[in-house]
Enzyme design. Structure first.
Site, short mmCIF file in Angstrom:
data_model
loop_
_atom_site.label_atom_id
_atom_site.label_comp_id
_atom_site.label_asym_id
_atom_site.label_seq_id
_atom_site.Cartn_x
_atom_site.Cartn_y
_atom_site.Cartn_z
N SER A 158 0.79 -1.24 0.00
CA SER A 158 0.00 0.00 0.00
C SER A 158 0.82 1.28 0.00
CB SER A 158 -0.95 0.01 1.20
OG SER A 158 -2.04 -0.85 0.97
N LYS A 161 0.17 3.65 -2.82
CA LYS A 161 -0.88 4.68 -2.83
C LYS A 161 -0.30 6.09 -2.79
CE LYS A 161 -4.53 1.81 -0.73
NZ LYS A 161 -3.82 0.55 -0.51
N SER A 222 -6.10 3.34 4.20
CA SER A 222 -5.42 2.56 3.15
C SER A 222 -6.43 1.74 2.35
CB SER A 222 -4.35 1.65 3.74
OG SER A 222 -3.42 1.27 2.75
#
Length: 398
Positions: A158, A161, A222
């Protein structure tokens, strides 16, 4: 750190027969010993000027005062400096005298007695035990001040991102939308993803949300489906075809920044085999592969271009659409690994099985430059990040 449990051995007879001519006259400390059968007595104790020592090899044990219990293994503290304040001579019944140091780690959380030949004088060289890739970057100078395999591409989960959300901010800055622009979230695959027990978190209960809502869901919670929906919005549509177009934009941005060790196949950081059930696998490589050094550069661009990301990244939890967004950064104030002097105010956590635990941290200690730290595939991501930050500041590297 994990401390090896004291085990009662079944090999006492063999162990007792082993002696060393170089001082201990005891069974090797790496072997298991029956505390009830082995007796140690203190022959003498003398104070010494406080002196630093570190492990000589991975062998060795820190014992309690009676030498009946293992307090810690040196292998479990590979980069710890032990401070000796006493010399203690111990003797095993039937054996010879052996010199021990009474030691304590710098924080005072672990103390005990170690055989002198298991340590060597001087402070321990700094390192990270668990991170497969790591870097510390001075934001002001853009200089790498510490690194470990920093140019090796690895799955980053993640943390991906950060690139997705940077491109969201870039589109808004270029006049392509606003925080209040509506993002289509009606796709069945994205709704299914939001409800998934492993990859969900923020459920799409509406067919559209504002850019701001999804930005916060992706940054703080997230949220994977939020990141994908935002990517499609940046690319100009709301179908998986626009997801693929957006990923091309991610790679183009990396190329613009000169990031030679970055390759993206996912807007959220999920791997292709995990995205397939939701209709968002684009084929090719299974995971986003980015080096720790390149991750640090993405974070630096984000902070320099859109500094207010730190205001949002430091939010520990909030409510959105009747759902709780929870920030998993455990170095923020009030969290387990918080340290006031480091002033950590961001930035992003990540985890998948291939990527392991990943963390991009940032903070600025008073009187120093802001730093960005990245640890990839790290079993103790917050402990090691804190150690890395303290090392950088203690050595005045930033």
């Amino acid at each position: 750190m994990k401390i090896t449990k004291w085990l009662r051995a079944t090999v006492i007879a063999c162990a007792t027969a082993l002696t060393f001519g170089i001082g201990l006259g005891f069974v090797s400390q790496s072997a298991s010993v029956d505390a009830a059968a082995v007796k140690y007595t203190t022959v003498s104790t003398s104070t010494m000027k406080k002196a630093p020592y570190h492990k000589k090899s991975t062998t060795g044990v820190i014992w309690n005062a009676s030498h009946t219990k293992k307090v810690a293994t040196l292998k479990g503290y590979p980069y710890t400096t032990w401070y000796a304040t006493k010399k203690v001579v111990m003797k095993k019944t039937g054996g010879s005298n052996a010199l021990y140091y009474q030691v304590q780690n710098g924080s005072g959380t672990v103390s005990g007695y170690v055989w002198h030949n298991y340590v060597t004088p001087g402070k321990s060289p700094f390192g990270l035990k668990y991170a497969l890739g790591a870097v510390a970057l001075d934001v002001n100078t853009n200089g790498v001040v510490w690194s470990k395999s920093a140019n090796t591409p690895r799955p980053i989960a993640s943390i991906s991102k950060l690139m997705t959300l940077y491109l969201v901010r870039q589109k808004i800055s270029n006049g392509g939308g606003t925080w209040n622009s509506k993002v289509d979230t009606s796709n069945a695959g994205l709704k299914k993803l939001g409800k998934d027990k492993d990859f969900g978190g923020f459920k799409f209960t509406k067919n559209s949300y504002t850019v701001r809502d999804l930005y916060l869901a992706a940054l703080i919670e997230s949220s994977n489906n939020s990141a994908i929906a935002l990517g499609q919005w940046v690319a100009g549509g709301s179908t998986p075809a626009y997801n693929k177009k957006f990923i091309s934009m991610m790679n183009a941005q990396a190329k613009t920044w000169g990031l030679d060790n970055s390759s993206f196949v996912s807007a959220s950081g999920m791997e292709q085999n995990s995205l397939k059930p939701f209709g968002y696998s684009i084929g090719g490589a299974n995971a986003n592969m980015v080096s720790a050094a390149d991750v640090a550069q993405i974070a630096r661009h984000f902070i320099n271009d859109y500094y207010d990301v730190l205001t949002d990244a430091s939010v520990k939890s909030m409510s959105l659409d009747g759902q709780k967004l929870y920030n998993y950064n455990n170095m923020l104030p009030g969290r387990k690994y918080y340290q006031k002097s480091l002033n950590v105010d961001g930035l992003k956590t990540g985890y998948t099985v291939p990527a392991g635990y990943c963390f991009v941290g940032t903070g600025r200690k008073s009187g120093h430059d802001r730093i960005i730290t990245v640890v990839l595939h790290d079993e103790n991501e917050f402990t090691e990040t804190r150690s890395l930050m303290n090392y950088v500041y203690d050595k005045n590297l930033a």
